[in-house]
Design a protein around this motif. Structure first.
Motif, PDB file in Angstrom:
ATOM      1  N   TRP A  22      29.075 -88.192 -59.891  1.00  0.00           N
ATOM      2  CA  TRP A  22      28.483 -86.730 -59.726  1.00  0.00           C
ATOM      3  C   TRP A  22      27.157 -86.643 -59.532  1.00  0.00           C
ATOM      4  O   TRP A  22      26.364 -87.106 -60.260  1.00  0.00           O
ATOM      5  N   GLY A  23      26.962 -85.473 -58.694  1.00  0.00           N
ATOM      6  CA  GLY A  23      25.402 -85.094 -58.254  1.00  0.00           C
ATOM      7  C   GLY A  23      25.106 -85.875 -57.123  1.00  0.00           C
ATOM      8  O   GLY A  23      25.792 -86.545 -56.467  1.00  0.00           O
ATOM      9  N   SER A  24      23.897 -85.545 -56.754  1.00  0.00           N
ATOM     10  CA  SER A  24      23.239 -86.183 -55.423  1.00  0.00           C
ATOM     11  C   SER A  24      21.783 -85.789 -55.167  1.00  0.00           C
ATOM     12  O   SER A  24      21.287 -84.905 -55.901  1.00  0.00           O
ATOM     13  N   ARG A  25      21.249 -86.441 -54.252  1.00  0.00           N
ATOM     14  CA  ARG A  25      19.846 -86.201 -53.905  1.00  0.00           C
ATOM     15  C   ARG A  25      19.649 -86.102 -52.280  1.00  0.00           C
ATOM     16  O   ARG A  25      20.051 -87.134 -51.771  1.00  0.00           O
ATOM     17  N   SER A  26      19.157 -85.288 -52.087  1.00  0.00           N
ATOM     18  CA  SER A  26      19.250 -84.959 -50.556  1.00  0.00           C
ATOM     19  C   SER A  26      18.061 -86.328 -49.663  1.00  0.00           C
ATOM     20  O   SER A  26      18.630 -86.470 -48.825  1.00  0.00           O
ATOM     21  N   GLN A  27      17.309 -86.645 -50.467  1.00  0.00           N
ATOM     22  CA  GLN A  27      16.277 -87.644 -49.858  1.00  0.00           C
ATOM     23  C   GLN A  27      17.061 -89.033 -49.960  1.00  0.00           C
ATOM     24  O   GLN A  27      16.441 -89.975 -49.077  1.00  0.00           O
ATOM     25  N   TYR A  28      18.246 -88.986 -50.484  1.00  0.00           N
ATOM     26  CA  TYR A  28      18.932 -90.212 -50.464  1.00  0.00           C
ATOM     27  C   TYR A  28      20.331 -90.103 -49.696  1.00  0.00           C
ATOM     28  O   TYR A  28      21.291 -90.522 -50.585  1.00  0.00           O
ATOM     29  N   ASN A  29      20.273 -89.508 -48.709  1.00  0.00           N
ATOM     30  CA  ASN A  29      21.625 -89.451 -48.088  1.00  0.00           C
ATOM     31  C   ASN A  29      22.433 -88.529 -48.981  1.00  0.00           C
ATOM     32  O   ASN A  29      23.828 -88.723 -48.912  1.00  0.00           O
ATOM     33  N   LYS A  30      22.006 -87.568 -49.714  1.00  0.00           N
ATOM     34  CA  LYS A  30      22.899 -86.846 -50.531  1.00  0.00           C
ATOM     35  C   LYS A  30      24.040 -87.737 -51.546  1.00  0.00           C
ATOM     36  O   LYS A  30      25.202 -87.444 -51.594  1.00  0.00           O
ATOM     37  N   THR A  31      23.334 -88.754 -52.012  1.00  0.00           N
ATOM     38  CA  THR A  31      24.251 -89.709 -52.775  1.00  0.00           C
ATOM     39  C   THR A  31      23.656 -89.531 -54.368  1.00  0.00           C
ATOM     40  O   THR A  31      22.599 -89.112 -54.460  1.00  0.00           O
ATOM     41  N   ALA A  32      24.437 -90.144 -55.228  1.00  0.00           N
ATOM     42  CA  ALA A  32      23.883 -90.184 -56.578  1.00  0.00           C
ATOM     43  C   ALA A  32      23.675 -91.728 -57.016  1.00  0.00           C
ATOM     44  O   ALA A  32      23.687 -92.236 -58.177  1.00  0.00           O
ATOM     45  N   TRP A  33      23.403 -92.449 -55.784  1.00  0.00           N
ATOM     46  CA  TRP A  33      22.823 -93.928 -56.184  1.00  0.00           C
ATOM     47  C   TRP A  33      21.633 -93.877 -56.831  1.00  0.00           C
ATOM     48  O   TRP A  33      20.650 -92.842 -56.591  1.00  0.00           O
ATOM     49  N   LEU A  34      21.275 -94.908 -57.832  1.00  0.00           N
ATOM     50  CA  LEU A  34      19.923 -94.786 -58.595  1.00  0.00           C
ATOM     51  C   LEU A  34      19.589 -96.298 -58.303  1.00  0.00           C
ATOM     52  O   LEU A  34      20.188 -97.704 -58.090  1.00  0.00           O
ATOM     53  N   LYS A  35      18.011 -96.423 -58.426  1.00  0.00           N
ATOM     54  CA  LYS A  35      17.447 -97.734 -58.118  1.00  0.00           C
ATOM     55  C   LYS A  35      17.316 -98.256 -59.389  1.00  0.00           C
ATOM     56  O   LYS A  35      17.515 -97.736 -60.563  1.00  0.00           O
ATOM     57  N   ARG A  36      17.172 -99.623 -59.378  1.00  0.00           N
ATOM     58  CA  ARG A  36      17.388-100.305 -60.744  1.00  0.00           C
ATOM     59  C   ARG A  36      15.943 -99.854 -61.496  1.00  0.00           C
ATOM     60  O   ARG A  36      16.192-100.053 -62.807  1.00  0.00           O
ATOM     61  N   GLU A  37      15.196 -99.654 -61.045  1.00  0.00           N
ATOM     62  CA  GLU A  37      13.890 -99.080 -61.969  1.00  0.00           C
ATOM     63  C   GLU A  37      14.275 -97.886 -62.408  1.00  0.00           C
ATOM     64  O   GLU A  37      13.735 -97.596 -63.775  1.00  0.00           O
ATOM     65  N   GLU A  38      15.102 -96.847 -61.864  1.00  0.00           N
ATOM     66  CA  GLU A  38      15.611 -95.563 -62.629  1.00  0.00           C
ATOM     67  C   GLU A  38      16.402 -95.904 -63.659  1.00  0.00           C
ATOM     68  O   GLU A  38      16.287 -95.183 -64.695  1.00  0.00           O
ATOM     69  N   VAL A  39      17.282 -96.851 -63.535  1.00  0.00           N
ATOM     70  CA  VAL A  39      18.243 -97.272 -64.645  1.00  0.00           C
ATOM     71  C   VAL A  39      17.214 -97.748 -65.763  1.00  0.00           C
ATOM     72  O   VAL A  39      17.685 -97.437 -67.024  1.00  0.00           O
ATOM     73  N   ALA A  40      16.438 -98.461 -65.362  1.00  0.00           N
ATOM     74  CA  ALA A  40      15.676 -99.244 -66.407  1.00  0.00           C
ATOM     75  C   ALA A  40      14.913 -98.189 -67.141  1.00  0.00           C
ATOM     76  O   ALA A  40      14.677 -98.093 -68.574  1.00  0.00           O
ATOM     77  N   ASP A  41      14.326 -97.091 -66.527  1.00  0.00           N
ATOM     78  CA  ASP A  41      13.707 -95.933 -67.312  1.00  0.00           C
ATOM     79  C   ASP A  41      14.692 -95.293 -68.421  1.00  0.00           C
ATOM     80  O   ASP A  41      14.284 -94.967 -69.536  1.00  0.00           O
ATOM     81  N   ILE A  42      16.110 -94.904 -67.737  1.00  0.00           N
ATOM     82  CA  ILE A  42      16.880 -94.477 -68.755  1.00  0.00           C
ATOM     83  C   ILE A  42      17.219 -95.227 -69.966  1.00  0.00           C
ATOM     84  O   ILE A  42      17.279 -94.850 -71.079  1.00  0.00           O
ATOM     85  N   VAL A  43      17.326 -96.809 -69.573  1.00  0.00           N
ATOM     86  CA  VAL A  43      17.320 -97.432 -71.000  1.00  0.00           C
ATOM     87  C   VAL A  43      16.243 -97.350 -71.778  1.00  0.00           C
ATOM     88  O   VAL A  43      16.412 -97.565 -73.002  1.00  0.00           O
ATOM     89  N   ASN A  44      14.984 -97.331 -71.096  1.00  0.00           N
ATOM     90  CA  ASN A  44      13.870 -97.402 -71.871  1.00  0.00           C
ATOM     91  C   ASN A  44      13.778 -96.238 -72.974  1.00  0.00           C
ATOM     92  O   ASN A  44      13.201 -96.113 -74.072  1.00  0.00           O
ATOM     93  N   ILE A  45      14.152 -94.843 -72.106  1.00  0.00           N
ATOM     94  CA  ILE A  45      13.954 -93.716 -73.113  1.00  0.00           C
ATOM     95  C   ILE A  45      15.015 -93.828 -74.358  1.00  0.00           C
ATOM     96  O   ILE A  45      14.924 -93.156 -75.264  1.00  0.00           O
ATOM     97  N   ILE A  46      16.276 -94.468 -74.152  1.00  0.00           N
ATOM     98  CA  ILE A  46      17.224 -94.823 -75.200  1.00  0.00           C
ATOM     99  C   ILE A  46      16.339 -95.450 -76.322  1.00  0.00           C
ATOM    100  O   ILE A  46      16.288 -95.181 -77.597  1.00  0.00           O
ATOM    101  N   LEU A  47      15.776 -96.628 -75.744  1.00  0.00           N
ATOM    102  CA  LEU A  47      14.972 -97.402 -76.819  1.00  0.00           C
ATOM    103  C   LEU A  47      13.993 -96.802 -77.608  1.00  0.00           C
ATOM    104  O   LEU A  47      13.968 -96.831 -78.664  1.00  0.00           O
ATOM    105  N   LEU A  48      13.297 -95.864 -76.830  1.00  0.00           N
ATOM    106  CA  LEU A  48      12.142 -95.206 -77.566  1.00  0.00           C
ATOM    107  C   LEU A  48      12.941 -94.245 -78.452  1.00  0.00           C
ATOM    108  O   LEU A  48      12.028 -94.086 -79.794  1.00  0.00           O
TER     109      LEU A  48
END
Length: 576
Positions: free
Chosen positions: A448-474
């Motif tokens: 669910w969701g999308s970003r126009s700059q990435y072909n209107k998809t909800a794909w995430l980069k590995r670094e973006e997932v790493a950031d989500i993990v980091n904020i949970i740890l913090l």
């Protein structure tokens, strides 16, 4: 050791524990109050709610930890008190028996004292001297007189001592009985106050959790999640065949839409294709109801903005399911819509809205096969105890049917939990993909969701997932940082600074935690009986981490960019 000494020693230990407990409680409450007004949940934004929840949970844990040894001591004292109470009963009986024996001794005492004074009067030494014939006889009489006098004195003394001792024992017993009553009152007060404090914290946590759910629900609303199978809303698109322009990439796919209660519209159509009739379909999605086939058709439904319609005419204007679908699915939908409207309006006493929030209504009859389904089920209403049930439904359940209680609503006896597959069970994601009745829904398995700059998809980069993990740890390490951990591409709802990826990594280093720069793999574990993701496991250049499914979902929905979200309890990871 006397009873008072035992009780006082034990109570001192308890009072010390209680004092320690309330010191903890006092400073914990001070901390919570100083950082945010946790008592007024409606005025808090999500970061404040998360902070309050963390603080209140810590306070409750500290209270429970402090209370646990206190409860052990109280339990020990309570056992001792019970023993003492039993001992007091025995003592009281012994004293009562002693009083009964004393009645006989008192008779002896009176007689002995009477004889003693009589003998004292008549047994004068001068009289004995004048009446004896010899010195030998005089000696014998005087010796006998002294012996009887000593015996009488001993009897009198012993009985008097017994009376005094008995009175002392009685007074002590009465004192101990009063003391034990006070001890029990103190114990009850100590336990009651500790439990009341914990109950207050639990109540605050419940209120804050409700507010947190409300805020997350508002964010989900921005996704235009389709509750109706015939909606024009786009919902989401399966991005597995779409290239966002970067690789490697990850996406979080949810099974179904959030409301999984009652009739699964795509599931109903799948069941109808498999040969099930309308009644079987209704029994698959509801329980503990009677299908009444002659319910009154004379009830008028007041539609907001359009006035009143006869119940049957109202149902003909419901636009919830494509008329091209299987007839038995249409008939099941007609019964659900009719039952819902009657229950929602209390048999026409109230009014009903025209949107997905209630049921999609349009002023013109839908006609065609839908009208045929309505006519063929005329008067069919699901009832319980004679009253229509509120027959909720939604477009896509994602393989599982939930009770109202499972999605945070009030429990209802006609909703059920079940696995919506051809076998009635599932053991893996692949089984769900192949065996669920609603697998043909475009929203069955979707990111669910999308970003126009990435072909209107909800794909995430590995670094973006790493950031989500980091904020949970913090956040888990330091709850005071929560207000800075919202998504970085939107304004901070608390009006403070959003920390970017590098700032979050630095904050972790400052707390001696190695942050992730990139993740190499993400996997999930799921409970296929309940239909929930139970844990998310992450590997990469940081220490392996694991989070509960609900915890990861909530933090993901706060940090993920744009409007990318996980919308349900069962989700999986796609990696390319």
């Amino acid at each position: 050791m006397f009873i008072s000494d035992i009780i006082n020693y034990s109570m001192k230990k308890v009072f010390f524990a209680v004092f320690f407990l309330f010191i903890i409680c006092f400073f914990t409450v001070k901390i919570v109050s100083a950082q945010s007004d946790c008592n007024n949940a409606t005025s808090l934004d999500l970061d404040q709610i998360n902070k309050c929840l963390d603080e209140l949970n810590k306070a409750r844990e500290q209270s429970e930890k402090a209370t646990k040894p206190l409860e052990q001591q109280i339990s020990s004292i309570a056992s001792r008190v019970q023993f003492i109470e039993k001992d007091l009963v025995v003592k009281e009986k012994n004293i009562q028996d002693s009083y009964k024996n004393l009645e006989k001794q008192q008779e002896i005492l009176y007689l002995t004292m009477r004889d003693y004074y009589i003998k004292s009067y008549y047994n004068s030494p001068l009289l004995i001297l004048l009446t004896t014939d010899s010195a030998s006889e005089l000696t014998q009489l005087l010796g006998y007189q002294k012996a009887t006098t000593d015996r009488d004195k001993a009897i009198i003394t012993n009985i008097v001592i017994s009376i005094a001792g008995l009175e002392e024992r009685k007074a002590k017993l009465e004192s101990e009985q009063k003391e034990i009553v006070l001890v029990k009152e103190k114990l009850d007060k100590i336990v009651g106050e500790a439990k009341a404090y914990q109950a207050t914290l639990s109540s605050q946590i419940a209120k804050l959790s409700a507010r947190q759910k409300e805020i997350l629900a508002q964010r989900l609303a921005s996704l235009n999640i389709p509750r109706s199978a015939s909606t024009s809303l786009s919902g989401c698109v399966d991005d597995r065949d779409k290239d966002p322009g970067f690789s490697p990439r990850l996406a979080f796919y949810t099974y179904g839409v959030p409301n999984r209660v009652g009739l699964n519209q795509y599931g109903a159509n799948g069941r109808a294709k498999g040969g099930q009739n309308a009644e079987s379909i209704l029994n698959a999605y509801y329980t503990n109801f009677e299908l009444k086939k002659d319910y009154s058709a004379d009830i008028n439904i007041n539609v907001e903005g359009y006035g009143g319609y006869n119940i049957e005419e109202y149902v003909k204007r419901i636009y919830e399911m494509p008329e091209s679908w299987e007839m038995e699915a249409l008939k099941a939908q007609a019964v659900a819509a009719r039952s819902y409207a009657l229950a929602f309006t209390n048999n026409g006493a109230g009014s009903i809205c025209t949107t997905q929030s209630c049921q999609v209504f349009k002023p013109d009859p839908k006609g065609g096969r839908w009208e045929q389904a309505v006519n063929e089920t005329r008067g069919w209403v699901m009832v319980q105890g004679g009253n229509p049930v509120k027959a909720w439904y939604s477009s896509t359940h994602g393989g599982y049917i939930f009770t109202t209680g499972e999605i945070g609503w009030n429990d209802t006896s006609w909703t059920k939990h079940a696995t919506d597959t051809t076998s009635g069970s599932a053991g893996s994601f692949s089984e769900l993909q192949s065996n669920t009745y609603d697998k043909d829904s475009p929203w069955f398995y979707c990111d669910w969701g999308s970003r126009s700059q990435y072909n209107k998809t909800a794909w995430l980069k590995r670094e973006e997932v790493a950031d989500i993990v980091n904020i949970i740890l913090l956040a888990k390490k330091d709850s005071s940082t929560i207000e800075h951990l919202y998504q970085t591409d939107k304004p901070n709802p608390a009006g403070t600074e959003n920390w970017n990826e590098e700032r979050v990594r630095q904050e972790l280093r400052n707390r001696n935690i190695t942050p992730y720069n990139s993740v190499s793999g993400v996997s999930v574990n799921a409970d296929f009986g309940s239909g929930r993701t139970t844990s998310v496991n992450v590997s990469g250049d940081g220490s392996p981490a694991s989070f509960s499914g609900s915890e990861f979902k909530d933090w993901f929905n706060l940090r993920a960019p744009a409007n990318i979200q996980i919308v349900g309890p069962l989700y999986n990871i796609e990696q390319q």
